[in-house]
Design an enzyme around this catalytic site. Structure first.
Site, PDB file in Angstrom:
ATOM      1  CB  CYS A 202       5.963  -2.677  16.144  1.00 28.78           C
ATOM      2  SG  CYS A 202       7.599  -2.147  15.639  1.00 28.78           S
TER       3      CYS A 202
ATOM      4  CB  CYS B 191       6.956  -5.415   8.678  1.00 31.92           C
ATOM      5  SG  CYS B 191       8.202  -4.337   9.443  1.00 31.92           S
TER       6      CYS B 191
ATOM      7  CB  CYS C 264       0.647   5.797  11.595  1.00 30.45           C
ATOM      8  SG  CYS C 264       1.560   7.182  11.020  1.00 30.45           S
TER       9      CYS C 264
ATOM     10  CB  CYS D 236       2.843   7.485   3.306  1.00 26.44           C
ATOM     11  SG  CYS D 236       3.196   6.284   4.578  1.00 26.44           S
TER      12      CYS D 236
ATOM     13  CG  LEU E 120      12.435   6.404  21.422  1.00 25.02           C
ATOM     14  CD1 LEU E 120      13.687   5.647  21.019  1.00 25.02           C
ATOM     15  CD2 LEU E 120      12.801   7.673  22.177  1.00 25.02           C
ATOM     16  CG  HIS E 121       6.487   4.100  19.524  1.00 20.18           C
ATOM     17  ND1 HIS E 121       5.672   5.164  19.181  1.00 20.18           N
ATOM     18  CD2 HIS E 121       6.709   3.412  18.366  1.00 20.18           C
ATOM     19  CE1 HIS E 121       5.407   5.100  17.888  1.00 20.18           C
ATOM     20  NE2 HIS E 121       6.025   4.065  17.362  1.00 20.18           N
TER      21      HIS E 121
ATOM     22  CB  CYS F 294       2.674  -1.996  13.638  1.00 10.02           C
ATOM     23  SG  CYS F 294       2.703  -1.596  11.886  1.00 10.02           S
TER      24      CYS F 294
ATOM     25  CD  GLU G 170      -2.852  -1.382   2.261  1.00  8.40           C
ATOM     26  OE1 GLU G 170      -3.947  -1.915   2.051  1.00  8.40           O
ATOM     27  OE2 GLU G 170      -2.491  -1.043   3.396  1.00  8.40           O
TER      28      GLU G 170
HETATM   29  N1  SAH Z   1       9.063   0.564  10.088  1.00  8.26           N
HETATM   30  C1  SAH Z   1       9.135   1.984  10.019  1.00  8.26           C
HETATM   31  C2  SAH Z   1       8.130   2.611   9.085  1.00  8.26           C
HETATM   32  C3  SAH Z   1       6.684   2.125   9.125  1.00  8.26           C
HETATM   33  S1  SAH Z   1       5.636   2.546  10.456  1.00  8.26           S
HETATM   34  C4  SAH Z   1       9.028   2.582  11.415  1.00  8.26           C
HETATM   35  O1  SAH Z   1       8.754   1.847  12.348  1.00  8.26           O
HETATM   36  O2  SAH Z   1       9.276   3.774  11.564  1.00  8.26           O
HETATM   37  C5  SAH Z   1       5.271   4.232  10.394  1.00  8.26           C
HETATM   38  C6  SAH Z   1       4.954   4.818  11.763  1.00  8.26           C
HETATM   39  O3  SAH Z   1       3.672   4.382  12.262  1.00  8.26           O
HETATM   40  C7  SAH Z   1       5.948   4.419  12.844  1.00  8.26           C
HETATM   41  O4  SAH Z   1       6.276   5.543  13.620  1.00  8.26           O
HETATM   42  C8  SAH Z   1       5.156   3.412  13.662  1.00  8.26           C
HETATM   43  O5  SAH Z   1       5.662   3.272  14.953  1.00  8.26           O
HETATM   44  C9  SAH Z   1       3.785   4.012  13.618  1.00  8.26           C
HETATM   45  N2  SAH Z   1       2.698   3.096  13.959  1.00  8.26           N
HETATM   46  C10 SAH Z   1       2.656   1.753  13.803  1.00  8.26           C
HETATM   47  N3  SAH Z   1       1.468   1.275  14.196  1.00  8.26           N
HETATM   48  C11 SAH Z   1       0.729   2.336  14.596  1.00  8.26           C
HETATM   49  C12 SAH Z   1      -0.605   2.486  15.072  1.00  8.26           C
HETATM   50  N4  SAH Z   1      -1.400   1.443  15.200  1.00  8.26           N
HETATM   51  N5  SAH Z   1      -1.018   3.745  15.370  1.00  8.26           N
HETATM   52  C13 SAH Z   1      -0.224   4.802  15.203  1.00  8.26           C
HETATM   53  N6  SAH Z   1       1.043   4.728  14.741  1.00  8.26           N
HETATM   54  C14 SAH Z   1       1.505   3.507  14.444  1.00  8.26           C
END
Ligand code: SAH
Length: 353
Positions: free
Chosen positions: A119, A115, A340, A108, A222-223, A122, A95
Site C-alpha cells: 500500500c 509487511c 495508523c 493494536c 477498502l479506500h 503506509c 510495534e
Molecule cells: N494490513 C492490515 C492491517 C494494518 S494497517 C490492513 O491493511 O488493514 C491498519 C489500517 O491503517 C488500515 O486500514 C490501513 O489502510 C490504514 N493506513 C495505512 N497507512 C495509513 C496512513 N498513512 N494514514 C492513515 N491510515 C493508514
C-alpha cells in the site's frame, strides 16, 4: 543440552506437554499445569511456575526455552496512547500500541515484521517483510498491553485490533492460532467479539476465515471501490480485484452474520469525487456493513494529502442517507508515530528495508 538445542516450549500442544511428562516418568497433569502457566498466566520463565517442584522446573529447563518478547522502548503520547517497540527473541522489532478511550482499552497488535503488501500510503509497507510472527509473539503483545492497561489505567484490556504492522491474512495460520489462544478458556478467555482482524482485502483468506468460525470481527481497508484507483494506491489489487473481494465479503456475511467494517481514508484528488462516493455506496450494498472514515497520517513528501473536511462530510452524508453507520475517526498517538500507517520502527532504527 545447551541453549541452541532447546526447543521453544510454546510450540507444544497441551497433549504434547502431558506426553513429555509421562515419558519422563512424571504424572501427565503436570503438563496441564505448565500449559496454564504459559497460556493463561503468560509466564515467561520456568521459575515463575511455583506449583511445580524445583525438580520439575529443572527438567523443563534442560529441554526447553520460553522464547518471549520484551518491551525495548515505550513511548507515551499526550493523548494517553502508548507505543511499544517490542523485541522478538531473534532481535527483530515490531510495534504494538495501546489506545485508551473513556470506556475501553484497545491493543493494536502486529502480525508480521514488515509487511507482504505494498500500500503506497503506509509506512510499514516501506519496510522489508522479514518474517511472520509466531502465535506466541502475537499473544505476548496482548499480554504486555493488558498489563500496561491495568498498570496505567486501572482496568484490563478490552479490545484487540490486528491493525499494527503486517497483513494478518498473509500470516493466516499463526494469526488464527493466536486468536484461539487469546479467546479460549485455556488461554486468556477474551471474547472473540472484542477482536477485529483488519485486512487490506485478501479474498481467498477472507473466505477461509469465515469457515473458521472464530466469531471475531472483520475490517477491510477498502479506500477505493474504483478498480483503477485501488490498484494505483494498493498495487496488489491488480491480482485480487474488487469483484472477488466483494464476493468474499458476501461469503463472510452469509457464513458469520457478522457486519463488516470498511476502513477508508479520503485523499484529495484520489477518491474525493462524486463518482468515488457512488462506487463506494454501491460496494457497501453487497453486505451489511459500517464505515470508519480514518484520518490520513502523512508519511511522505505530500503525494497523498488528506482531503478537506467538506469532502469527508460528503461521504458521511451519502453513507448516512443510505442508512449506513459511519464514524469519522481522529487519529491517536500521532506525536509518537503510533497512528495508523505510521508504524515503521522509527524510534529503534532496526530492520528497515
Ligand atoms: N494490513 C492490515 C492491517 C494494518 S494497517 C490492513 O491493511 O488493514 C491498519 C489500517 O491503517 C488500515 O486500514 C490501513 O489502510 C490504514 N493506513 C495505512 N497507512 C495509513 C496512513 N498513512 N494514514 C492513515 N491510515 C493508514
Amino acid at each position: 543440552m545447551d541453549t541452541a538445542e532447546k526447543s521453544d516450549i510454546r510450540k507444544l500442544s497441551r497433549e504434547a506437554l502431558r506426553t513429555f511428562f509421562t515419558e519422563n516418568g512424571e504424572q501427565a497433569f503436570r503438563g496441564n499445569q505448565v500449559y496454564e502457566w504459559l497460556w493463561q498466566k503468560g509466564a515467561h520463565s520456568f521459575e515463575a511456575m511455583t506449583n511445580l517442584s524445583l525438580a520439575h522446573r529443572e527438567l523443563l529447563n534442560t529441554h526447553f526455552t520460553i522464547n518471549h518478547i520484551a518491551v525495548d522502548q515505550m513511548q507515551r503520547s499526550t493523548d494517553g496512547t502508548i507505543k511499544n517497540a517490542v523485541r522478538l527473541h531473534d532481535g527483530l522489532i515490531v510495534e504494538s500500541v495501546l489506545i485508551p478511550t473513556e470506556s475501553r482499552t484497545t491493543a493494536c497488535v502486529s502480525s508480521q515484521v514488515g509487511c507482504s503488501l505494498d500500500c503506497r500510503f503506509c509506512a510499514t509497507a516501506r519496510l522489508k517483510r522479514m518474517r511472520n510472527l509466531n502465535p506466541d509473539e502475537i499473544f505476548d503483545q496482548v499480554v504486555v498491553i493488558d498489563r500496561q492497561s491495568r498498570l496505567y489505567f486501572g482496568r484490563p484490556l478490552s479490545n484487540i485490533v490486528f491493525m499494527g504492522m503486517g497483513e494478518p491474512l498473509m500470516n493466516y495460520p499463526n494469526v488464527v492460532k493466536a486468536i484461539r489462544m487469546i479467546s479460549s478458556e485455556e488461554g486468556l478467555g477474551m471474547s472473540p467479539k472484542r477482536i477485529t482482524v483488519s485486512t487490506s482485502g485478501v479474498p481467498k483468506m477472507i473466505r477461509k476465515l469465515a469457515d473458521e468460525a472464530l466469531r471475531c470481527n472483520l475490517a477491510v481497508s477498502l479506500h477505493s471501490a474504483v478498480e483503477e484507483t485501488r490498484t494505483e494506491i494498493m498495487p496488489f489489487n491488480a491480482k485480487m480485484p474488487l469483484q472477488d473481494l466483494k464476493e468474499s465479503i458476501v461469503y463472510w456475511y452469509d457464513k458469520t452474520r457478522s457486519r463488516i467494517t470498511y476502513e477508508y481514508v479520503v485523499w484529495e484528488g484520489i477518491n474525493d469525487a462524486p463518482a468515488d462516493i457512488r462506487a463506494f455506496l454501491d460496494f457497501c450494498k453487497a453486505a451489511p456493513c459500517k464505515v470508519n472514515l480514518i484520518e490520513y497520517n502523512p508519511i511522505d513528501d505530500g503525494e497523498f494529502r488528506q482531503a478537506p473536511e467538506q469532502a469527508v462530510q460528503a461521504y458521511v452524508r451519502a453513507l448516512e442517507a443510505a442508512g449506513i453507520t459511519v464514524t469519522v475517526r481522529r487519529s491517536r498517538g500521532k506525536d509518537i508515530d503510533a497512528a495508523c500507517g505510521q508504524l515503521a520502527n522509527k524510534g529503534s532504527g532496526d530492520n528497515r528495508a
